[in-house]
Enzyme design. Structure first.
Site, PDB file in Angstrom:
ATOM      1  N   HIS A 193       5.635   6.263  -1.770  1.00 44.56           N
ATOM      2  CA  HIS A 193       6.337   4.994  -1.954  1.00 44.56           C
ATOM      3  C   HIS A 193       5.476   3.842  -1.470  1.00 44.56           C
ATOM      4  O   HIS A 193       4.518   4.043  -0.720  1.00 44.56           O
ATOM      5  CB  HIS A 193       7.667   4.992  -1.205  1.00 44.56           C
ATOM      6  CG  HIS A 193       7.490   4.899   0.278  1.00 44.56           C
ATOM      7  ND1 HIS A 193       7.165   5.992   1.066  1.00 44.56           N
ATOM      8  CD2 HIS A 193       7.557   3.836   1.128  1.00 44.56           C
ATOM      9  CE1 HIS A 193       7.052   5.602   2.326  1.00 44.56           C
ATOM     10  NE2 HIS A 193       7.282   4.303   2.396  1.00 44.56           N
ATOM     11  N   HIS A 200       0.840  -1.194   0.000  1.00 46.17           N
ATOM     12  CA  HIS A 200       0.000   0.000   0.000  1.00 46.17           C
ATOM     13  C   HIS A 200       0.877   1.247   0.000  1.00 46.17           C
ATOM     14  O   HIS A 200       2.065   1.184   0.310  1.00 46.17           O
ATOM     15  CB  HIS A 200      -0.931   0.018   1.218  1.00 46.17           C
ATOM     16  CG  HIS A 200      -0.183   0.133   2.503  1.00 46.17           C
ATOM     17  ND1 HIS A 200       0.348  -0.964   3.159  1.00 46.17           N
ATOM     18  CD2 HIS A 200       0.147   1.223   3.253  1.00 46.17           C
ATOM     19  CE1 HIS A 200       0.969  -0.558   4.253  1.00 46.17           C
ATOM     20  NE2 HIS A 200       0.868   0.760   4.334  1.00 46.17           N
TER      21      HIS A 200
END
Length: 191
Positions: free
Chosen positions: A131, A43
């Site tokens: 990220h 995620h």
């Protein structure tokens, strides 16, 4: 309750990423220096709330929905890699994120942190870097330059991030002592 607000990549993106990571994981497996993120845990965190009081969850869900209604989806792709704090001696190996509209994710992170704060939650205020965590170092920091370099060609399919999830994280309750994640609510972005 420990929660985060995140964008979760769709299955086809996770599958493409897993195909690329498999040989790299195998190449470094014998050293046991890295604990790789399970595919279902991949995620992009927009806001982290280390301790949300349960009675504040409903207000956070309502505020989050109002936020989502005012924002539209954005195209994303995982591309390249990096390491925190740096590849020389890293704690975290990550995949980078390319945005169809640069700056959108940073704005979302800022806005959703404000939403959580307005709902009475104490929000982690670390600097936002878009990220997806791929692996964490086991037992300290490890050199990661070779892994970052080997992931330089990482380019997943583009997907439309049209949903944001509120996810609870229960440390140590998953397989092998990993966290167990539970999606508490999903907000669909406006069109």
């Amino acid at each position: 309750m420990r929660v985060f607000v995140a964008v979760v990549p769709p299955p086809e993106v996770v599958s493409a990423l897993e195909d690329l990571l498999a040989p790299r994981r195998e190449a470094v497996a014998a050293r046991e220096e890295w604990r790789w993120t399970r595919p279902e845990h991949l995620h992009l965190t927009l806001a982290f709330v280390p301790d949300l009081q349960e009675w504040r969850e409903e207000e956070l869900v309502e505020e989050g929905q109002r936020y989502a209604d005012r924002h539209r989806p954005v195209d994303l792709r995982l591309a390249g890699a990096g390491a925190f704090p740096d590849p020389g001696l890293a704690r975290v190996l990550w995949a980078g994120v390319e945005e169809g509209e640069p700056g959108t994710l940073a704005a979302w992170a800022k806005g959703l942190r404000a939403v959580a704060s307005h709902a009475g939650a104490r929000v982690d205020g670390t600097r936002f870097t878009p990220h997806v965590t791929l692996a964490r170092a086991v037992g300290g920091r490890h050199p990661a330059g070779h892994l970052v370099q080997s992931l330089d060609t990482l380019r997943t399919p583009v997907w439309s991030a049209s949903r944001i999830d509120l996810v609870a994280s229960y440390l140590g309750q998953g397989p092998g002592g990993t966290p167990r994640y539970e999606t508490r609510h999903s907000w669909t972005l406006g069109e």
